[in-house]
Design a protein around this motif. Structure first.
Motif, mmCIF file in Angstrom:
data_model
loop_
_atom_site.group_PDB
_atom_site.id
_atom_site.type_symbol
_atom_site.label_atom_id
_atom_site.label_comp_id
_atom_site.label_asym_id
_atom_site.label_seq_id
_atom_site.Cartn_x
_atom_site.Cartn_y
_atom_site.Cartn_z
ATOM 1 N N ILE B 158 0.838 -1.204 0.000
ATOM 2 C CA ILE B 158 0.000 0.000 0.000
ATOM 3 C C ILE B 158 0.874 1.256 0.000
ATOM 4 N N ASP B 159 2.039 1.157 0.686
ATOM 5 C CA ASP B 159 2.926 2.320 0.793
ATOM 6 C C ASP B 159 3.509 2.753 -0.550
ATOM 7 N N GLU B 160 3.468 1.839 -1.496
ATOM 8 C CA GLU B 160 3.994 2.207 -2.814
ATOM 9 C C GLU B 160 2.993 3.033 -3.621
ATOM 10 N N LEU B 161 1.750 3.106 -3.130
ATOM 11 C CA LEU B 161 0.750 3.914 -3.833
ATOM 12 C C LEU B 161 1.072 5.396 -3.614
ATOM 13 N N PRO B 162 0.704 6.257 -4.548
ATOM 14 C CA PRO B 162 1.116 7.665 -4.454
ATOM 15 C C PRO B 162 0.568 8.386 -3.233
ATOM 16 N N ALA B 163 -0.553 7.960 -2.726
ATOM 17 C CA ALA B 163 -1.196 8.643 -1.596
ATOM 18 C C ALA B 163 -2.288 7.724 -1.075
ATOM 19 N N TYR B 313 -9.117 29.616 -19.346
ATOM 20 C CA TYR B 313 -10.005 28.467 -19.564
ATOM 21 C C TYR B 313 -9.167 27.220 -19.841
ATOM 22 N N ARG B 314 -8.139 27.385 -20.664
ATOM 23 C CA ARG B 314 -7.315 26.242 -21.050
ATOM 24 C C ARG B 314 -6.344 25.831 -19.944
ATOM 25 N N SER B 315 -6.214 26.661 -18.905
ATOM 26 C CA SER B 315 -5.315 26.329 -17.798
ATOM 27 C C SER B 315 -6.066 25.621 -16.667
ATOM 28 N N PHE B 316 -7.384 25.776 -16.629
ATOM 29 C CA PHE B 316 -8.172 25.138 -15.569
ATOM 30 C C PHE B 316 -8.932 23.946 -16.134
ATOM 31 N N VAL B 317 -8.157 22.989 -16.621
ATOM 32 C CA VAL B 317 -8.762 21.767 -17.167
ATOM 33 C C VAL B 317 -8.130 20.567 -16.476
ATOM 34 N N LYS B 318 -8.793 19.436 -16.620
ATOM 35 C CA LYS B 318 -8.274 18.186 -16.032
ATOM 36 C C LYS B 318 -6.994 17.793 -16.734
ATOM 37 N N GLY B 319 -6.122 17.129 -16.033
ATOM 38 C CA GLY B 319 -4.895 16.664 -16.663
ATOM 39 C C GLY B 319 -3.808 17.702 -16.555
ATOM 40 N N ASN B 320 -3.424 18.280 -17.686
ATOM 41 C CA ASN B 320 -2.312 19.214 -17.686
ATOM 42 C C ASN B 320 -2.761 20.646 -17.364
ATOM 43 N N GLY B 321 -3.577 20.807 -16.325
ATOM 44 C CA GLY B 321 -4.052 22.118 -15.894
ATOM 45 C C GLY B 321 -4.056 22.169 -14.377
ATOM 46 N N PHE B 322 -4.697 23.198 -13.797
ATOM 47 C CA PHE B 322 -4.642 23.367 -12.345
ATOM 48 C C PHE B 322 -5.618 22.446 -11.591
ATOM 49 N N ILE B 323 -6.224 21.507 -12.290
ATOM 50 C CA ILE B 323 -7.154 20.576 -11.639
ATOM 51 C C ILE B 323 -6.444 19.244 -11.416
ATOM 52 N N ALA B 324 -6.378 18.825 -10.152
ATOM 53 C CA ALA B 324 -5.644 17.603 -9.818
ATOM 54 C C ALA B 324 -6.317 16.385 -10.427
ATOM 55 N N ASN B 343 0.049 12.674 -17.925
ATOM 56 C CA ASN B 343 0.792 13.920 -17.996
ATOM 57 C C ASN B 343 0.056 14.984 -17.190
ATOM 58 N N THR B 344 0.348 15.064 -15.899
ATOM 59 C CA THR B 344 -0.363 16.036 -15.076
ATOM 60 C C THR B 344 0.589 17.145 -14.636
ATOM 61 N N LEU B 345 0.006 18.276 -14.300
ATOM 62 C CA LEU B 345 0.799 19.432 -13.883
ATOM 63 C C LEU B 345 1.488 19.167 -12.542
ATOM 64 N N GLU B 346 0.967 18.159 -11.814
ATOM 65 C CA GLU B 346 1.512 17.838 -10.484
ATOM 66 C C GLU B 346 3.030 17.618 -10.539
ATOM 67 N N LYS B 347 3.482 17.062 -11.650
ATOM 68 C CA LYS B 347 4.917 16.769 -11.766
ATOM 69 C C LYS B 347 5.774 18.034 -11.770
ATOM 70 N N ARG B 348 5.127 19.176 -11.921
ATOM 71 C CA ARG B 348 5.900 20.438 -11.935
ATOM 72 C C ARG B 348 5.674 21.250 -10.657
ATOM 73 N N MET B 349 5.236 20.555 -9.610
ATOM 74 C CA MET B 349 5.003 21.241 -8.332
ATOM 75 C C MET B 349 6.296 21.890 -7.837
ATOM 76 N N ASP B 350 6.172 23.139 -7.352
ATOM 77 C CA ASP B 350 7.298 23.958 -6.872
ATOM 78 C C ASP B 350 8.288 24.325 -7.985
ATOM 79 N N LEU B 402 -2.682 22.622 -6.509
ATOM 80 C CA LEU B 402 -3.696 22.324 -7.526
ATOM 81 C C LEU B 402 -5.036 22.248 -6.812
ATOM 82 N N LEU B 403 -6.115 22.281 -7.556
ATOM 83 C CA LEU B 403 -7.439 22.144 -6.950
ATOM 84 C C LEU B 403 -7.686 20.658 -6.695
ATOM 85 N N THR B 404 -8.082 20.327 -5.463
ATOM 86 C CA THR B 404 -8.283 18.901 -5.153
ATOM 87 C C THR B 404 -9.627 18.657 -4.471
#
Lengths: 558, 575
Positions: B158-163, B313-324, B343-350, B402-404
């Protein structure tokens, strides 16, 4: 003598007035626009030879209830227009079927904004203009393709008499008070299904509609007809202890809401459906079987409609992908000599019950008429729309479609007759005798059928599958009849027709709606019981499922 | 005595002339609560696990649709119905049956339940949730077992899961029993006819319609953790769509889309008519332009809603946008198990995702901004989570969050309260969506300075002209976009038509140079599924500078269209 003539003249005058007195602004707009558009197109392109408007101005009310409460109630009004266009000539046009290809679309469908003449004109103009560009291009492509293969010797479109017929407006009123009355009734009829936790569907539904149907074509036909229909349905399903769902239905179709059975009769029907579900829950699952079967009149009606009727639809003979079961059977025996079948959409009632396949003019503006399809077991003709097929060059008034679809030949009111009817009890004893001969412990008596399907194509088995909902084993040793569940009838049509052996002496009606490539159309079948020497059954596909875990909540309250 | 009588009559008139909205129902709440309690207590099948979490949602809806053209009615429908969902989870917060994909778990929610009653019928509502819970529970149990088996087979812990699979949140009770009565009793059917009739003035517009969709509902949500929510939600959506022929005789269709919270927030009819006429005039002008065949790479000045439509509009979409977007565990065909690598924006956190001068915050708790009521305000989210007061998404160009919702991701293991109701033409769903998004640029310039900077940058690039993008109709609405070439010497603008903007997206945030210090508030139903307007729209507000200068934007022209023939039949409306 003079008086009689005068009386006849008065009747004639009245008929003429009824036919031509048009006081309908909507119609006037359509009439002017089709003339204007066709003239404008013809002026620059005489290859455009046919334009048609088909409009259904509909008003519909829907009420549904489930387990004693209303789940849904709404009304809908709109005017749906379907236009069709033909480019070329009657011998060869843009609808021509090329071997191995789908027919090109030659229709467009859209809504018309009622009560705005400008809006109606604009929509018609826009869509006719776009369809013209499309059919012209399709025609050119077909012409080029045709050079590579032999042209079908049959015409693409038949020439027909033009008709003018106008019915005065006959709208329906369904007041709020009346709607409330029906809401209460539907709730009451769905209440009995609460009796068992195992009943997972306990619905009643009412659909009441009125349609004013306008048909105009560039040949000059002008037809305005009214159509009204009411259907009341009871629909239940039970989840057995083995986790499988068993449904049971009962439908009533009438022309007017006032013609439905009375309150008491509908309540009885609902209780009957509920009781049948409980019985079906206890009934054993049937094993695969091949042997004698009797179909009660209503079940026989569905059966004939599915496996026989669809193969009589003439336009299919032109389709190279169709199985063409009867293509080479004209003037040959397809049923026992005692059987005759005809279709007659002009018959409105049978034994005072409305026939759902009733109409006076079909959806191609052709006058409806009786068509004797099978005479003394011999196939005489097919149901025809304006698509000619080998040996049949004219329509017989069976071009039908729902709003938005292209017309093809479809069924109307089907009448199955036998000149050697057998008493119902006698039919049973014939079946039991045959059972003994085939060394079967029992035969099947099918009381009702929920529907089915038939494959008419060449690339799938040319087979049918019909799902009975109420089936009994009738034992040879005299045991009481036993209800079973989970049966499907399967087979191939020609083999099946050769096994039809006798018909009963009482007839009943199946009223319903048939779905095919031209949409849903109302149909009816009047049939006697039918005895078939051998039918094959298979077990209905059973889902792996579990029963419901907790009891129904109202049981906790009580 | 007479005075009392007059007062009574006045009160009566006031009462009958106000519109009764969807009402809170104690019966609905009780039925959901009782059935939830019963299932929490008793629901278990043979040797399957008991559910650890059950949630019920119910939307008590009134839906009116009015569609008109040239003053005539296409279709009016009035519908009243209830829609409900059950969510049943097996396992625990660390590992649930969800976030797992195989062949058996595609229909997790509301599988095979019966229809909900039209009226507030206690038994009927319970029956619906009884069967829905039963069916979802069975699917969830099966999925949970399959997920565990898949992990075991792959020797994955279970610990290998991302969260963890589900966040733990405090139970909340938020029930609004009353909502203000609406004063306006405007007939929306008549309004759609009235507005659509305005197009009669334009014979070159060959098709037009006005659709008004009114949604009036009460939303109920209960879960076994103790959260109880009942809130009213209303929306009036306008679509004004028109078509005309362009120079190549192709049909060009454009639309104006806007919303109001309720009838009291509708614009006056004259304003609506003005919008419509501006739109019609601009559409006809646009259609007369030649197709732009050039391509452009350089500075672009964005104005008003063009900033939302092409950038935010194009930045607040699922996937490569501000939506987790949680990457699920997937069981593949060959029985292997892997974590989806989306390919999610999460990979570019910080990391830097925008220019240093860019700041983006979501502040859902702001009700009103500079006198404008904000669509994006909410006190509690769909799942009963109180949204983070101020959520910095981008700070000095660096991605901070991101929005979660309650499905956590690797970098954000708590919900920040962005699970929202989305409305797809009357079908209600839940999904992660923005609230009040504040986009700020710390380099502020005046209108004149920005235009001058635009030309300067273009000149530096050696370009012949610069580009400006602005909406055809200004206001809190979505309108067609217009494109202009700007002469570098004179500043003169020439409109062009047929510009492809597909290269603009979240990456363009890195090109922000400067912005005006004037703000625009756009109240909008935001669709977080990019490219499909009809899908799942959630109420949001975007507050951004009214002019924004981007340094390097790629715009391309379209290929020259094949000229078609004009219609042979004369237009019936052309006198």
């Amino acid at each position: 003598m003079t008086k009689k003539l005068f009386f006849t003249m008065v009747i004639l005058l009245f008929t003429v007035l009824k036919t031509f007195a048009i006081d309908d602004e909507f119609y006037e707009v359509l009439d002017n626009e089709i003339k204007r558009e066709f003239a404008a197109l013809q002026k620059v392109d005489s290859n455009l030879y046919f334009l048609e408007y088909r409009i259904e101005s509909a008003k519909a009310y829907y009420i549904n209830a489930s387990f004693g409460y209303i789940t849904n109630c709404f009304e809908n009004k709109n005017a749906h227009c379907t236009i069709a266009m033909r480019y070329g000539n009657h011998e060869f046009d843009n609808t021509h079927l090329i071997k191995g290809e789908q027919q090109k679309t030659f229709t467009r469908s859209f809504l018309l904004p009622v009560n705005s003449n400008e809006g109606i004109q604009q929509q018609l103009w826009r869509n006719v203009s776009q369809l013209y560009e499309q059919v012209k291009s399709d025609y050119t492509q077909l012409k080029n393709k045709l050079k590579a293969q032999q042209k079908d010797i049959h015409n693409d479109f038949s020439k027909e008499t033009t008709y003018n017929y106008f019915e005065p407006l006959d709208d329906i009123e369904f007041s709020q008070a009346e709607q409330q009355k029906w809401k209460n009734r539907l709730e009451k009829y769905s209440e009995p299904f609460k009796e068992s936790d195992k009943i997972t569907v306990g619905n009643t539904g009412l659909v009441y509609w009125f349609k004013r149907m306008y048909y105009l074509n560039s040949d000059g036909s002008r037809i305005v007809q009214n159509s009204r229909n009411t259907s009341f349905s009871i629909n239940g399903s039970i989840k057995s202890d083995d986790g499988n769902d068993t449904p049971f239905y009962k439908n009533f179709i009438a022309q007017s809401i006032n013609d439905l059975p009375n309150d008491e009769a509908l309540m009885e029907a609902s209780v009957m459906v509920k009781d049948m579900l409980l019985k079906l829950n206890e009934a054993p699952v049937a094993d695969p079987y091949a042997g004698p079967v009797i179909m009660a009149p209503e079940a026989a009606g569905v059966f004939f409609h599915e496996i026989f009727g669809h193969r009589l639809e003439g336009h299919r003979l032109k389709d190279e992908n169709d199985g063409n079961t009867f293509k080479t059977m004209l003037n040959k025996n397809v049923l026992p000599k005692s059987f005759s079948i005809y279709f007659d959409p002009t018959i409105q009632f049978f034994n005072d019950t409305f026939l759902n396949g009733y109409y006076l003019y079909d959806d191609e503006g052709v006058k409806a008429r009786r068509v004797d399809i099978v005479e003394n077991g011999t196939l005489k003709t097919f149901l025809m729309n304006r698509t000619p097929v080998p040996g049949l060059s004219q329509s017989n008034g069976h071009g039908r479609a729902s709003a938005g679809r292209s017309t093809v030949s479809r069924q109307s009111n089907m009448f199955i007759e036998s000149n050697k009817p057998v008493l119902e009890d006698k039919l049973k004893s014939i079946m039991l005798k045959e059972c003994k001969k085939q060394k079967k412990d029992y035969g099947y008596y099918v009381k009702s059928v929920s529907g089915g399907f038939t494959n008419g194509g060449r690339y799938t088995p040319n087979a049918f599958n019909v799902t009975p909902t109420e089936v009994y084993r009738v034992y040879v040793d005299g045991r009481p009849d036993e209800l079973v569940r989970g049966v499907n009838f399967i087979g191939t049509p020609l083999a099946m027709f050769s096994e039809i052996a006798a018909a009963g002496n009482t007839k009943d009606i199946f009223n319903g709606f048939c779905g095919a490539e031209s949409g849903w159309v109302p149909v009816a079948t009047v049939s006697p019981s039918i005895y078939i020497k051998k039918v094959e059954t298979q077990r209905k596909a059973l889902k792996f499922a579990q029963p419901i875990i907790l009891p129904a909540p109202q049981a906790i309250n009580e | 005595m007479i005075r009392n009588k007059i007062s009574f009559i006045l009160i009566f008139i006031l009462l009958v002339s106000t519109v009764i909205n969807a009402q809170y129902s104690e019966t609905i709440m009780k039925a959901m609560n009782d059935e939830l309690a019963r299932n929490k207590e008793d629901l278990v099948f043979k040797d399957f696990e008991k559910p650890f979490f059950i949630a019920y949602s119910l939307f008590d809806l009134k839906l009116n649709r009015y569609s008109s053209s040239l003053g005539g009615v296409y279709q009016f429908t009035n519908e009243k119905r209830k829609q409900g969902y059950a969510r049943v989870m097996i396992g625990d917060y660390k590992l649930t049956d969800e976030n797992f994909q195989d062949q058996t778990n595609r229909y997790q929610h509301n599988d095979g339940s019966i229809a909900l009653p039209y009226e507030d019928n206690y038994d009927g509502i319970r029956r619906h949730f009884w069967l829905a819970t039963n069916n979802v529970y069975k699917n969830a149990s099966e999925s949970y077992r399959n997920k565990n088996a898949a992990l075991k087979q792959q020797n994955m812990s279970i610990d290998e899961l991302p969260a963890p699979d589900f966040t733990q949140e405090k139970p909340r009770e938020y029930i609004i029993k009353e909502q203000p009565l609406q004063k306006s009793n405007i007939d929306l059917g008549e309004l759609s006819q009235l507005l659509s009739a305005e197009f009669k003035a334009y014979s070159d517009i060959v098709e037009s319609f006005v659709n008004i969709i009114e949604t009036d509902m009460y939303r109920y949500y209960l879960n076994t953790e103790g959260t109880k929510i009942a809130v009213p939600e209303q929306r009036i959506h306008f679509e004004i769509v028109a078509s005309t022929y362009n120079k190549s005789n192709e049909v060009v269709s454009e639309g104006l889309y806007f919303d109001a919270q309720d009838k009291d927030h509708l614009l006056p009819i004259d304003s609506l008519k003005n919008y419509l006429h501006t739109f019609a005039g601009k559409l006809l002008k646009m259609a007369k332009l030649d197709n732009w065949e050039d391509s452009y790479s350089g500075p672009v000045l964005f104005e008003n809603q063009a900033i939302y439509r092409l950038l935010l509009y194009r930045s607040f979409v699922k996937g490569n946008g501000f939506i987790a977007s949680r990457e699920p565990l997937i069981k593949t065909k060959n029985n292997g198990v892997l974590l989806a690598n989306n390919n999610t924006l999460e990979k570019r956190m910080d990391k830097r995702v925008a220019s240093k001068n860019v700041f983006i915050y979501d502040i859902p708790c702001v009700k009103n901004y500079k006198g404008i009521d904000l669509f994006g305000y909410y006190a509690i989210d769909y799942q009963g989570v109180i949204p983070v007061d101020t959520l910095p998404l981008v700070d000095s160009g660096v991605l901070r969050s991101l929005l979660t919702d309650r499905i956590p991701i690797k970098t954000i293991q708590k919900s920040n309260g962005h699970c929202r109701t989305s409305n797809n033409n009357g079908q209600i769903f839940k999904g992660i969506g923005p609230g009040n998004v504040f986009f700020k640029c710390s380099d502020n310039k005046s209108d004149k300075e920005l235009r001058s900077k635009l030309c300067e940058l273009a000149d530096d690039e050696g370009l012949d002209y610069a580009m400006v993008i602005r909406p055809a109709v200004k206001g809190s609405l979505l309108s067609p976009i217009e494109y202009f070439k700007v002469d570098l010497q004179t500043g003169e603008e020439t409109q062009v038509y047929g510009v492809n903007t597909s290269k603009i997206g979240i990456q363009s945030l890195k090109d922000v140079v400067a912005a005006s210090n004037q703000e625009e508030v756009l109240n909008v139903y935001h669709n977080y599924h990019y490219g499909n307007r009809q899908y799942a729209e959630t109420p949001a507000s975007f507050i951004y500078p009214d002019i924004l200068l981007l340094e390097d934007v790629e715009l391309t022209g379209n290929n020259k269209p094949i000229k078609k023939n004009p219609p042979i039949i004369p237009n019936p409306l052309k006198k």
